[in-house]
Write a protein that holds these residues in place. Structure first.
Motif, PDB file in Angstrom:
ATOM      1  N   LEU A  62      63.681  16.843  -6.811  1.00  0.00           N
ATOM      2  CA  LEU A  62      62.253  16.591  -6.645  1.00  0.00           C
ATOM      3  C   LEU A  62      61.737  15.742  -7.796  1.00  0.00           C
ATOM      4  O   LEU A  62      62.069  15.987  -8.953  1.00  0.00           O
ATOM      5  N   ASP A  63      60.930  14.748  -7.476  1.00  0.00           N
ATOM      6  CA  ASP A  63      60.244  13.928  -8.478  1.00  0.00           C
ATOM      7  C   ASP A  63      58.749  14.018  -8.200  1.00  0.00           C
ATOM      8  O   ASP A  63      58.215  13.304  -7.358  1.00  0.00           O
ATOM      9  N   PRO A  64      58.038  14.913  -8.889  1.00  0.00           N
ATOM     10  CA  PRO A  64      56.605  15.067  -8.648  1.00  0.00           C
ATOM     11  C   PRO A  64      55.734  14.092  -9.442  1.00  0.00           C
ATOM     12  O   PRO A  64      54.517  14.203  -9.442  1.00  0.00           O
ATOM     13  N   LEU A  65      56.361  13.136 -10.139  1.00  0.00           N
ATOM     14  CA  LEU A  65      55.647  12.144 -10.963  1.00  0.00           C
ATOM     15  C   LEU A  65      54.660  12.812 -11.920  1.00  0.00           C
ATOM     16  O   LEU A  65      53.519  12.388 -12.061  1.00  0.00           O
ATOM     17  N   GLY A  66      55.116  13.869 -12.560  1.00  0.00           N
ATOM     18  CA  GLY A  66      54.306  14.530 -13.573  1.00  0.00           C
ATOM     19  C   GLY A  66      53.332  15.558 -13.056  1.00  0.00           C
ATOM     20  O   GLY A  66      52.721  16.274 -13.836  1.00  0.00           O
ATOM     21  N   ALA A  67      53.168  15.640 -11.747  1.00  0.00           N
ATOM     22  CA  ALA A  67      52.232  16.618 -11.181  1.00  0.00           C
ATOM     23  C   ALA A  67      52.846  18.014 -11.246  1.00  0.00           C
ATOM     24  O   ALA A  67      54.066  18.161 -11.142  1.00  0.00           O
ATOM     25  N   PRO A  68      52.027  19.027 -11.414  1.00  0.00           N
ATOM     26  CA  PRO A  68      52.575  20.387 -11.411  1.00  0.00           C
ATOM     27  C   PRO A  68      53.067  20.750 -10.010  1.00  0.00           C
ATOM     28  O   PRO A  68      52.508  20.296  -9.016  1.00  0.00           O
ATOM     29  N   ILE A  69      54.122  21.540  -9.951  1.00  0.00           N
ATOM     30  CA  ILE A  69      54.621  21.988  -8.653  1.00  0.00           C
ATOM     31  C   ILE A  69      54.502  23.503  -8.569  1.00  0.00           C
ATOM     32  O   ILE A  69      54.623  24.202  -9.567  1.00  0.00           O
ATOM     33  N   LYS A  70      54.273  23.993  -7.368  1.00  0.00           N
ATOM     34  CA  LYS A  70      54.099  25.421  -7.163  1.00  0.00           C
ATOM     35  C   LYS A  70      55.452  26.128  -7.208  1.00  0.00           C
ATOM     36  O   LYS A  70      56.479  25.549  -6.848  1.00  0.00           O
ATOM     37  N   PRO A  71      55.450  27.389  -7.647  1.00  0.00           N
ATOM     38  CA  PRO A  71      56.701  28.142  -7.764  1.00  0.00           C
ATOM     39  C   PRO A  71      57.505  28.224  -6.463  1.00  0.00           C
ATOM     40  O   PRO A  71      58.735  28.198  -6.502  1.00  0.00           O
ATOM     41  N   ASP A  72      56.831  28.290  -5.306  1.00  0.00           N
ATOM     42  CA  ASP A  72      57.574  28.389  -4.049  1.00  0.00           C
ATOM     43  C   ASP A  72      58.372  27.130  -3.746  1.00  0.00           C
ATOM     44  O   ASP A  72      59.445  27.201  -3.154  1.00  0.00           O
ATOM     45  N   LEU A  73      57.909  25.972  -4.185  1.00  0.00           N
ATOM     46  CA  LEU A  73      58.674  24.737  -4.019  1.00  0.00           C
ATOM     47  C   LEU A  73      59.773  24.660  -5.074  1.00  0.00           C
ATOM     48  O   LEU A  73      60.911  24.308  -4.773  1.00  0.00           O
ATOM     49  N   PHE A  74      59.436  25.015  -6.310  1.00  0.00           N
ATOM     50  CA  PHE A  74      60.409  24.982  -7.404  1.00  0.00           C
ATOM     51  C   PHE A  74      61.631  25.841  -7.083  1.00  0.00           C
ATOM     52  O   PHE A  74      62.762  25.493  -7.430  1.00  0.00           O
ATOM     53  N   GLU A  75      61.416  26.923  -6.397  1.00  0.00           N
ATOM     54  CA  GLU A  75      62.497  27.849  -6.039  1.00  0.00           C
ATOM     55  C   GLU A  75      63.531  27.206  -5.115  1.00  0.00           C
ATOM     56  O   GLU A  75      64.682  27.605  -5.102  1.00  0.00           O
ATOM     57  N   HIS A  76      63.139  26.183  -4.359  1.00  0.00           N
ATOM     58  CA  HIS A  76      64.016  25.599  -3.349  1.00  0.00           C
ATOM     59  C   HIS A  76      64.489  24.189  -3.673  1.00  0.00           C
ATOM     60  O   HIS A  76      64.808  23.422  -2.774  1.00  0.00           O
ATOM     61  N   ILE A  77      64.519  23.838  -4.957  1.00  0.00           N
ATOM     62  CA  ILE A  77      65.058  22.534  -5.353  1.00  0.00           C
ATOM     63  C   ILE A  77      66.263  22.746  -6.263  1.00  0.00           C
ATOM     64  O   ILE A  77      66.408  23.805  -6.876  1.00  0.00           O
ATOM     65  N   ASP A  78      67.124  21.741  -6.328  1.00  0.00           N
ATOM     66  CA  ASP A  78      68.293  21.811  -7.199  1.00  0.00           C
ATOM     67  C   ASP A  78      68.031  21.163  -8.552  1.00  0.00           C
ATOM     68  O   ASP A  78      68.720  21.451  -9.516  1.00  0.00           O
ATOM     69  N   GLY A  79      67.063  20.274  -8.610  1.00  0.00           N
ATOM     70  CA  GLY A  79      66.770  19.606  -9.863  1.00  0.00           C
ATOM     71  C   GLY A  79      65.408  18.950  -9.822  1.00  0.00           C
ATOM     72  O   GLY A  79      64.822  18.754  -8.766  1.00  0.00           O
ATOM     73  N   LEU A  80      64.926  18.659 -11.003  1.00  0.00           N
ATOM     74  CA  LEU A  80      63.625  18.017 -11.159  1.00  0.00           C
ATOM     75  C   LEU A  80      63.865  16.797 -12.031  1.00  0.00           C
ATOM     76  O   LEU A  80      64.422  16.901 -13.117  1.00  0.00           O
ATOM     77  N   ASN A  81      63.484  15.635 -11.536  1.00  0.00           N
ATOM     78  CA  ASN A  81      63.730  14.393 -12.245  1.00  0.00           C
ATOM     79  C   ASN A  81      62.554  13.463 -11.965  1.00  0.00           C
ATOM     80  O   ASN A  81      61.767  13.734 -11.068  1.00  0.00           O
ATOM     81  N   THR A  82      62.453  12.391 -12.705  1.00  0.00           N
ATOM     82  CA  THR A  82      61.393  11.435 -12.430  1.00  0.00           C
ATOM     83  C   THR A  82      61.872  10.008 -12.657  1.00  0.00           C
ATOM     84  O   THR A  82      62.719   9.760 -13.512  1.00  0.00           O
ATOM     85  N   CYS A  83      61.350   9.103 -11.842  1.00  0.00           N
ATOM     86  CA  CYS A  83      61.668   7.685 -12.001  1.00  0.00           C
ATOM     87  C   CYS A  83      60.588   6.984 -12.808  1.00  0.00           C
ATOM     88  O   CYS A  83      60.717   5.817 -13.130  1.00  0.00           O
ATOM     89  N   ASP A  84      59.524   7.691 -13.157  1.00  0.00           N
ATOM     90  CA  ASP A  84      58.424   7.122 -13.925  1.00  0.00           C
ATOM     91  C   ASP A  84      58.662   7.384 -15.411  1.00  0.00           C
ATOM     92  O   ASP A  84      58.728   8.533 -15.842  1.00  0.00           O
ATOM     93  N   SER A  85      58.807   6.337 -16.197  1.00  0.00           N
ATOM     94  CA  SER A  85      59.180   6.472 -17.605  1.00  0.00           C
ATOM     95  C   SER A  85      58.196   7.311 -18.416  1.00  0.00           C
ATOM     96  O   SER A  85      58.595   7.946 -19.383  1.00  0.00           O
ATOM     97  N   LYS A  86      56.936   7.364 -18.049  1.00  0.00           N
ATOM     98  CA  LYS A  86      56.007   8.160 -18.853  1.00  0.00           C
ATOM     99  C   LYS A  86      56.202   9.661 -18.655  1.00  0.00           C
ATOM    100  O   LYS A  86      55.665  10.462 -19.394  1.00  0.00           O
ATOM    101  N   TYR A  87      57.013  10.047 -17.665  1.00  0.00           N
ATOM    102  CA  TYR A  87      57.307  11.468 -17.441  1.00  0.00           C
ATOM    103  C   TYR A  87      58.773  11.793 -17.692  1.00  0.00           C
ATOM    104  O   TYR A  87      59.230  12.874 -17.382  1.00  0.00           O
ATOM    105  N   ARG A  88      59.550  10.875 -18.253  1.00  0.00           N
ATOM    106  CA  ARG A  88      60.995  11.048 -18.409  1.00  0.00           C
ATOM    107  C   ARG A  88      61.376  12.294 -19.204  1.00  0.00           C
ATOM    108  O   ARG A  88      62.400  12.886 -18.965  1.00  0.00           O
TER     109      ARG A  88
END
Length: 124
Positions: free
Chosen positions: A92-118
């Motif tokens: 998941l790449d939320p571009l710096g936005a907060p994500i809810k715990p129910d979504l976080f529970e079902h992802i394998d990783g959190l990454n971003t393509c936007d350098s300001k959130y690297r």
């Protein structure tokens, strides 16, 4: 990338925050509002459903090993869960936005393509 349909019937103008504050402070009169004080608000409909169907199709057909979803919308919980159940790596790449715990529970990783959130990159 998926495009939805514009909900034209629900389109409306909103005051900018700056204009709203000026109205509240009485430094702007209602009759003096101009186009620059307003912003058009139009929503797209159906995008989440289309992306969810794409994820399900890719998962069931085993066409890819990994999906990177650029969104933080918890509407994708079921799609992420399905993809992982089918053996896919779901990033998941939320571009710096907060994500809810129910979504976080079902992802394998959190990454971003936007350098300001690297600096928020990590793997579960």
């Amino acid at each position: 990338m998926r495009y939805g349909k514009l909900a034209e019937a629900q389109a409306h103008f909103n005051l900018t925050e700056r204009a709203f504050r000026k109205l509240c402070n009485r430094t702007l009169k209602f009759d003096d509002i101009t186009e620059k004080d307003c912003v058009l608000n139009v929503d797209q409909k159906g995008v989440d459903m289309k992306i969810g169907l794409d994820i399900a199709s890719l998962a069931y057909k085993h066409q890819v090993n990994q999906i990177v979803l650029i969104s933080g919308d918890s509407n994708f919980v079921l799609a992420a869960k399905l993809a992982r159940r089918e053996g896919m790596d779901f990033i998941l790449d939320p571009l710096g936005a907060p994500i809810k715990p129910d979504l976080f529970e079902h992802i394998d990783g959190l990454n971003t393509c936007d350098s300001k959130y690297r600096n928020t990159t990590f793997k579960k």
